[in-house]
Scaffold this motif. Structure first.
Motif: not given
Length: 624
Positions: A461-471, A512-518
């Protein structure tokens, strides 16, 4: 001529006494609050209003000895049918706006602060006017009857028009069909219960010392009808003699109608019975709410037994036998890493088993289970005995994170009587980059979810530079709808100038968390800042959700709704097709699937991932 005048008086008296039973309509309308789907009454039923009651027992002896509380005086209008229709329409509109509640468990929402009873609204709807004098005669009464019929017909036609304009969703349609079927199979039972209420109303009008044959007859008929109903739940359960008793009761009620023609006295008694019934309903609702809350926060005896048994077995193992295989995969960022923070053995078991069993490539899955020191031996022992197939698993104790004490100050725990909101495990999610320093991405599960489909596509999934993916949970048409100001105090300037109350909310459960961006945006430091600010003054309610909303404010990307469906722990109206289509289903709410109070229709989704033949489960009497 005299005979004609006598017949005219009798006819006028009969027409007036029909209004004796007007309040029974309101009694039945208020008692319907105990029935989950009464708001979906069909249009045909409105035009032919039937009396409805619940199994609230108002014994004759209690009424006679304790007396009836007299409410404020209310004079019922002649157009009682119109008032009843208006009252029904008002309640129906309010319930539709509030959403699909489902069963009795639906009165317990995820937040109890928003729960208000609507019990007094009906009384405020009643218009007041004194009954017309008998001396006006038959002509005036006929004119009033015509006006009543005309006005009530207009109201019913208007409701039909509105129903045609609004297309109900599938969940509401399901409730309507179920309620309609229930009415068909309980018609006689409801009529018999109505007879009992009418008989008790007449008895309350009799003098306390009265020993007339009619009083004895009514008391006898009440006992006979109640005995005939017994434990019957549908008309087919009634015996053949039940219909005979029903006819005898109707005959006794006809005698009582002739004996007690005082309409105002009867209305007063029925209003008192209505008030007593409402007080009992409110008391029962409060008791049910308390018991549900207690059940949700208490560990079942079987789960406690399981933890004790596994803990004893764990400490009987040699240290070398306590190690899990494939530990070299724990830091491989190319694999699919999932985490669950929990102190519940069975909850962790279902999350792991469902994820691995539905995966197309289970060998690429690495599960990280984090628990407290008390439950660490039990959860470790369980997965040593029940390894997750080709997947890799790691079980850690929160006490092993020595750095946590320097970052998470336990003295800043939120004030809450519920330990779930103030526990370290609940807030550990905000330290994911510190727990897994070698990982770039991770999916965090709550322990009350079930995975139904392969999740490998989630990682692309494309996170678009964000940290958290959620419904997201900001659709007003859905029961999961929440606003920012539901849990956050926007009256405080600190909050108001930083956040928008109309911003879209989202859910924990599967993220879904992007830990690098975090790490790059240092959101853990931001979380600590908000946690300390909330400790000084009430900025939000206890729990990790409002802190998550503000920590990941403008840092969340919306996932497709099919990835994660909510509501199985509080909403009995979730459409089955939506459940089957979802990749992850979430039992958020207090009715967890391992508790006896769980919603029965959703239990099988969770049960199929528990091996109830396991010797430890058998030993602790944990069964499907």
């Amino acid at each position: 001529m005299k005979l004609f005048r006598r017949c005219q008086r009798i006819l006028i008296l009969a027409l007036l006494c029909v209004s004796v039973f007007t309040p029974v309509v309101f009694v039945s309308q208020r008692l319907k609050n105990l029935t989950p789907n009464w708001r979906n009454e069909s249009i045909e039923d409105l035009s032919n209003i039937k009396y409805r009651t619940d199994s609230v027992k108002l014994s004759v002896e209690q009424e006679s000895s304790e007396g009836l509380k007299e409410p404020r005086k209310v004079l019922y209008e002649d157009t009682y049918l119109l008032s009843a229709v208006n009252y029904t329409l008002k309640k129906d509109h309010v319930d539709k706006e509030s959403g699909n509640v489902g069963d009795a468990t639906d009165m317990l929402e995820r937040t109890t602060n928003g729960t208000k009873y609507e019990s007094n609204k009906g009384d405020k709807q009643l218009q007041q006017r004194q009954v017309s004098s008998m001396s006006r005669g038959k002509k005036q009464l006929n004119k009033q009857d015509q006006n009543v019929h005309s006005q009530s017909r207009k109201v019913i036609d208007e409701r039909i028009r509105r129903k045609k304009d609004v297309r109900p969703n599938r969940a509401v349609q399901h409730d309507q069909n179920a309620h309609s079927n229930l009415q068909k199979v309980t018609k006689k039972i409801n009529e018999m219960k109505d007879q009992v209420i009418r008989a008790k109303a007449y008895l309350s009008s009799a003098p306390p010392s009265s020993k007339s044959s009619l009083v004895k007859e009514l008391k006898l008929q009440i006992k006979e009808v109640e005995r005939a109903i017994g434990g019957a739940t549908k008309d087919s359960d009634l015996s053949k003699s039940a219909l005979q008793r029903m006819r005898k009761m109707e005959s006794s009620l006809s005698k009582a109608r002739r004996t007690y023609p005082d309409c105002s006295s009867m209305s007063k008694k029925l209003r008192a019975m209505t008030q007593n019934a409402e007080e009992q309903i409110q008391s029962q609702k409060k008791q049910v709410s308390f018991l549900f809350s207690l059940a949700s926060s208490t560990t079942p005896k079987g789960l406690h037994c399981l933890s004790m048994q596994l803990t004893a077995e764990y400490f009987a193992l040699a240290p070398k036998d306590r190690q899990f295989p494939n530990q070299q995969k724990l830091h491989d960022s190319k694999l699919y890493h999932y985490a669950v923070f929990s102190d519940n053995v069975l909850g962790c078991t279902v999350v792991v088993n469902s994820t691995v069993s539905t995966a197309l490539k289970p060998e690429k899955i690495v599960f990280h289970v984090v628990t407290d020191a008390l439950n660490f031996p039990a959860i470790s022992m369980w997965f040593l005995l029940n390894p997750p197939g080709k997947a890799t698993i790691q079980v850690q104790s929160i006490d092993s994170f020595e750095w946590l004490s320097t970052k998470y100050n336990t003295s800043l725990r939120q004030n809450s009587s519920d330990p779930r909101y103030s526990s370290e495990l609940n807030h550990l999610r905000f330290y994911l980059p510190d727990i897994f320093p070698a990982l770039n991405k991770i999916v965090l599960f709550d322990h009350d979810v079930v995975v139904q489909k392969d999740l490998s596509k989630l990682w692309s999934v494309d996170m678009k530079g964000k940290v958290n993916g959620a419904v997201e949970t900001c659709r007003e048409s859905e029961t999961s709808f929440l606003r920012m100001d539901t849990f956050i105090n926007f009256s405080d300037p600190f909050v108001a100038k930083r956040f928008d109350a109309n911003a879209c909310t989202w859910a924990f459960g599967m993220n879904l968390f992007d830990l690098q961006e975090w790490r790059r945006k240092d959101l853990t430091t931001l979380y600590d800042k908000y946690l300390k600010s909330g400790y000084k003054r009430p900025l939000w309610v206890a729990g990790s959700l409002p802190l998550g909303w503000i920590t990941f404010y403008n840092q969340t990307v919306a996932l497709d709704r099919r990835w994660h469906i909510l509501g199985l722990g509080y909403n009995s109206g979730v459409v089955r097709a939506d459940i089957d289509r979802a990749a992850v289903i979430h039992y958020d709410g207090i009715m967890k699937p391992w508790l006896d109070i769980a919603i029965a229709r959703y239990k099988d989704y969770w049960r199929k991932y528990v091996n109830y033949d396991d010797s430890y489960l058998q030993r602790c009497n944990i069964h499907a």
